[in-house]
Every structure is written in structure tokens, then in C-alpha cells.
Design an enzyme around this catalytic site. Structure first.
Site, short mmCIF file in Angstrom:
data_model
loop_
_atom_site.label_atom_id
_atom_site.label_comp_id
_atom_site.label_asym_id
_atom_site.label_seq_id
_atom_site.Cartn_x
_atom_site.Cartn_y
_atom_site.Cartn_z
N LYS A 1 35.67 44.53 32.76
CA LYS A 1 35.79 43.74 33.99
C LYS A 1 37.04 42.59 33.62
CE LYS A 1 32.63 41.31 37.56
NZ LYS A 1 31.21 40.96 37.44
N SER B 1 30.35 42.23 42.95
CA SER B 1 31.24 42.07 42.21
C SER B 1 31.25 43.02 41.66
CB SER B 1 31.31 40.46 41.55
OG SER B 1 30.36 40.46 40.35
N SER C 1 25.66 42.23 40.41
CA SER C 1 27.27 42.62 40.23
C SER C 1 27.50 43.58 39.45
CB SER C 1 28.02 41.32 39.74
OG SER C 1 27.99 40.83 40.50
#
Ligand code: GLN
Length: 492
Positions: free
Chosen positions: A77, A152, A176
Site C-alpha cells: 500500500k 482505504s 481499511s
């Protein structure tokens, strides 16, 4: 079955058996990443770096080294800083930024021999639930390109679901990892706060932020988490514990269990607040069917209550923005990334840089956070929220007096369509209701594929454990996945 259909554990075994090299595998996946560019999962692909890392992993293996992750491709990420790739947190304000060091999680996974293919898209500074707040481009849900992958960590979840990578790192501040896992039929775990180092993870809300893996199974998550986690003196909130082998903990037989009933004696609490009438998208029925499977495996379902579940939304949306407003003050055009081209004086430079660099959701949170921390409102909002946070954590301890794990849905609906939530941020905030409580309490939580609901979209089951009960969580999830094949379904 193609190489890209194999998960982490299977790839580790195939690499060890010499069925193919990490270099061959990495080439194959890089091609797959390129041919699925339209999904929008990646913000940066590092083909050269990946091939060099694969070559190094092959050399380590040739020299006699072993290890379940040696030569296994992953992606990170874009919230984790990396020295050899750009890091943006999906924000324009970090365009052009290059970190001088690797985040601890990234460094540990590299040391274990994983091969990083690149950086994955997410909501800007991890603020969001649909990956629609990325300043660069949205991510398509591989199960339906018109729908969001969740957020997210949307790029991480979509990349794993689309079989571009067997596993990815994510971060979870209020859901997330769990919510995008639920929206894409992947498996993700947010460990207890403090299990993974936050060093080099771009801070959103420091008292809540945790790293964790997204992969195709609980077993794969266990392998990843064992490598990612552990005490780090560079993170003051890192838990001081010896290294954990979550894979071994996952496989350890339970007292009184049998092959047919591996979860014998396990008590799973169902908070009534997690099953309101308003659940949509066939989430309720899908989750309940999965719970029947847990009963067949030997678990007992018990009723519990988390009476402050609804309050976790205002509590989180006060505390997280408060911390964000402080954390994000460092992006001022001086030290990192973007700086406005034209300005009159220092203050004007700060103003213009931040006005140009931050997206609307990030600005909204900075403003809310500044407001709730301001003189006169601090007591009314921030202090009250902190008191309630403690009460929410205490509610969980009352539940755990009567059960070992807590189960429920991850999200109240299946993945929504791109743009469906319009300009109303509160809609997305409300959808975080089932992931926020564990975040506020600092408890470990995971999402595992439980089946498919409305529109054929995936539904995740959430399991929450007591502090440091990751092994128990993974064990329950693994038993479920040994008996079901939801986690093996592929959208492509
Ligand atoms: N959806 C939540 C938010 O927007 C959670 C995000 C996260 O866990 N990073 O804040």
C-alpha cells in the site's frame, strides 16, 4: 491452474520444490499487472526492482536458504515509505517524494525474501472507504468494474482479488483492511494495536493505525503477519513481545477438538447490535449461513451485546480527524513533496501548498480535527470522545468474559457503485459502523469471505478477538476455509 492462482503458502512450496523460479514467477505477474492496468490497482510498478529482488531470492535459495516467503511476490500500500520507489499516500502533496528509508513492515517482508512489485493505490492518506479519494485514479472492483473495491486499502484488495499478486500489505485505522477484504472476497487481518510497527507508515490517526496483510486465505495471512510483525524500538507504541509464529498458532490443535470438529469448545459471541434490521445486500443471511458452518465445526454461538456500537461512529470521526489534523501539519511544502510555485511569503507558501496539495476529504478532516481540538470545543468533543472510547473498549471486555471471539458482518452492504454516495461523506462514515469498534478498542479483527450477496458481490464475515488473540482468530478462519471454498472463488 496458473501460477497466479496460487496463494502464498502454495507458491512457497512450489518455489521450494523448484517447480519454477522466483524470477519466472515475477515476470509472469508483472505481465499480468500490465495487462490489468485498467483496474487501477497500482500507483507505481517497479519491474526492474522486482526482477532484481527475484534474482536475489533465487540466489538465496540456491545458497541453501529456505523460508515460506522466499521469492514470493507482494505489493505494498502506498502508505508505507520505500527508499527505492516513490511514496505518495495517494496524495498530490507527496508527488515527487522519495523516502530515505523503508518502513519496518516493508523491510521485514524484504528480509523474509518477498519480492515487491510496486506500490498500491488507496484513499488519500488512507481516509476513505471506497478508494474514491485517491488523488490519482479510482480502483475497480474485479467482481464488478462499476463498483468500488472498498477502502482505504482498495488497491491492495483489488490486486489480490484479481490475482495480480498473491498478497499485499494494507493499513487499518477504522476498517481499511477488513472492509476492502469484505468487498473483494479476500482475507485480511488487522492485528492488535502495537503488533506491527508503525515506523515508516504515513500517519493518519496514530492511536488507531495498524498494518496487516491482505491475501487469499487465513493461512497466507498467518505467514505474512509472522514476518511483518514484532517489536520495533523505532515505534514507541510497538508491543514488547517475542517474535510470534502465527502459522504454528493457527495449526495448533485445540483441546478436545477432532478432525471433523476442529473448533470444539470455541464460543463465538454475536453482538445483537451487529445484526440490525437495516443490513442490506443479503449481508445478514450470508453471514448467518457462514455462522452455521462455524457451528458444524464445533463452535458454540452465544448472544452478547456491544451497546455503544452506534456511538463508535461519532467517537471515531472526532478522534481520527483530531489526530490527522496534527499528523498532517508536517506537509507544509518545506520538508516533503509538493510546494506551490508562486507565493508572496512563508505563510502564503504554506497556505497555497496545502490548498493545492490536499484533496477535499483530507481538508475536511483537517478542519474537523482542528475544530474539535480547539479551545472551547476540546472538552465538549475530543474529551467526551476519549471517555466513550474507553467505555467501548470496556464493553468488549465484558463480552469476552462469556465468549472467545466475536463475529458479525464487516460492512452493512456489499460494495457500492462508483459515485453512488455522491457528495455526502456521512454516508461512507456510517458504513464503517462494524469495523470502528474493534479499532477504537485496539483489538485484532479479520475479514474472511463468507459468500456472495446482492448483485453477486462478495460478503465478508468479521471475526474480532481479544488482545493478542491473532492465533485464535486465524485458527477459526482457517478451519472455516478448510471446510468452505468462498475464498478460492475468482472474479476472472
Ligand atoms: N473508512 C475509515 C475512514 O475513512 C477508515 C479508514 C482507515 O481505516 N484507514 O477513516
Amino acid at each position: 491452474m496458473s501460477w497466479h492462482d496460487l496463494g502464498v503458502a502454495a507458491l512457497g512450496r512450489a518455489l521450494a520444490a523448484g517447480e519454477f523460479s522466483s524470477t519466472e514467477l515475477t515476470r509472469h505477474l508483472l505481465q499480468r499487472v500490465a495487462s490489468h492496468e485498467a483496474l487501477g490497482c497500482f500507483l507505481h510498478v517497479d519491474a526492474e526492482g522486482a526482477l532484481a529482488a527475484a534474482k536475489a531470492a533465487d540466489a538465496r535459495r540456491a545458497a541453501g536458504e529456505a523460508g515460506p516467503l522466499l521469492g514470493v511476490p507482494v505489493a505494498h500500500k502506498d502508505i508505507f515509505v520505500t527508499a527505492d520507489m516513490p511514496t505518495t499516500a495517494a496524495s498530490k502533496i507527496l508527488l515527487g517524494y522519495r523516502s530515505p528509508f523503508d518502513a519496518t513492515v516493508v523491510a521485514r517482508l524484504a528480509a523474509a525474501g518477498t519480492v515487491s512489485l510496486g506500490k498500491l493505490n488507496c484513499d488519500e492518506f488512507a481516509m476513505g472507504s471506497g478508494n474514491e479519494n485517491s488523488a490519482y485514479h479510482p480502483v475497480q472492483n474485479p467482481w464488478d468494474h462499476h463498483r468500488v473495491p472498498g477502502g482505504s486499502s482498495g488497491g491492495s484488495a483489488a490486486a489480490v482479488a484479481a490475482r495480480l499478486v498473491p498478497a499485499a500489505t494494507g493499513t487499518d485505522t477504522g476498517g481499511s483492511i477488513r472492509q476492502p477484504a469484505s468487498f473483494t472476497a479476500t482475507t485480511g487481518i488487522k492485528p492488535t494495536y502495537g503488533v506491527c510497527s508503525r515506523y515508516g507508515m504515513i500517519a493518519f490517526a496514530s492511536s488507531l493505525d495498524q498494518a496487516g496483510p491482505l491475501a487469499r486465505s487465513a493461512e497466507d495471512c498467518a505467514l505474512l503477519l509472522s514476518a511483518m510483525s514484532g517489536f520495533d524500538e523505532r515505534d514507541a507504541t510497538s508491543a514488547q513481545r517475542p517474535p510470534q509464529d502465527f502459522h504454528a498458532q493457527m495449526l495448533a490443535p485445540r483441546a478436545g477438538a477432532s478432525a471433523a470438529r476442529p473448533l470444539e469448545g470455541l464460543r463465538i459471541g454475536l453482538p445483537k447490535e451487529f445484526f440490525p434490521e437495516t443490513l442490506g445486500g443479503d449481508v445478514d443471511i450470508t453471514v448467518r449461513r457462514a455462522l452455521v458452518e462455524f457451528e458444524k465445526l464445533g463452535a458454540t454461538l452465544v448472544d452478547v451485546s456491544l451497546p455503544r456500537t452506534e456511538l463508535s461512529i461519532p467517537v471515531y470521526y472526532i478522534i481520527a480527524p483530531a489526530e490527522a489534523s496534527s499528523n498532517l501539519s508536517r506537509f507544509d511544502g518545506v520538508k516533503f513533496g509538493h510546494r506551490a510555485a508562486q507565493y508572496t511569503d512563508l505563510l502564503d507558501m504554506y497556505r497555497k501548498t496545502r490548498a493545492e496539495g490536499f484533496g477535499p476529504e483530507v481538508k475536511r478532516r483537517i478542519m474537523i480535527g482542528t475544530y474539535v481540538l480547539s479551545h472551547g470545543y476540546y472538552d465538549a468533543y475530543y474529551l467526551q470522545a476519549q471517555k466513550l472510547r474507553r467505555m467501548i473498549a470496556d464493553d468488549f471486555q465484558r463480552c469476552f468474559a462469556g465468549c472467545d471471539l466475536i463475529a458479525g458482518p464487516v460492512a452493512p452492504t456489499v460494495a457500492w457503485k462508483h459515485g453512488e454516495q455522491g457528495d455526502d461523506p456521512v454516508k461512507a462514515y456510517l458504513a464503517d459502523i462494524f469495523t470502528l469498534p474493534a479499532s477504537l478498542a485496539g483489538l485484532p479483527g479479520m475479514s474472511l469471505p463468507a459468500g456472495f450477496g446482492e448483485h453477486g458481490m462478495p460478503v465478508g464475515l468479521q471475526l474480532i478477538g481479544n488482545y493478542f488473540a491473532e492465533g485464535q482468530l486465524l485458527q477459526a478462519a482457517h478451519a472455516f476455509q478448510q471446510a468452505t471454498d468462498w475464498h478460492q472463488r475468482s472474479p476472472l
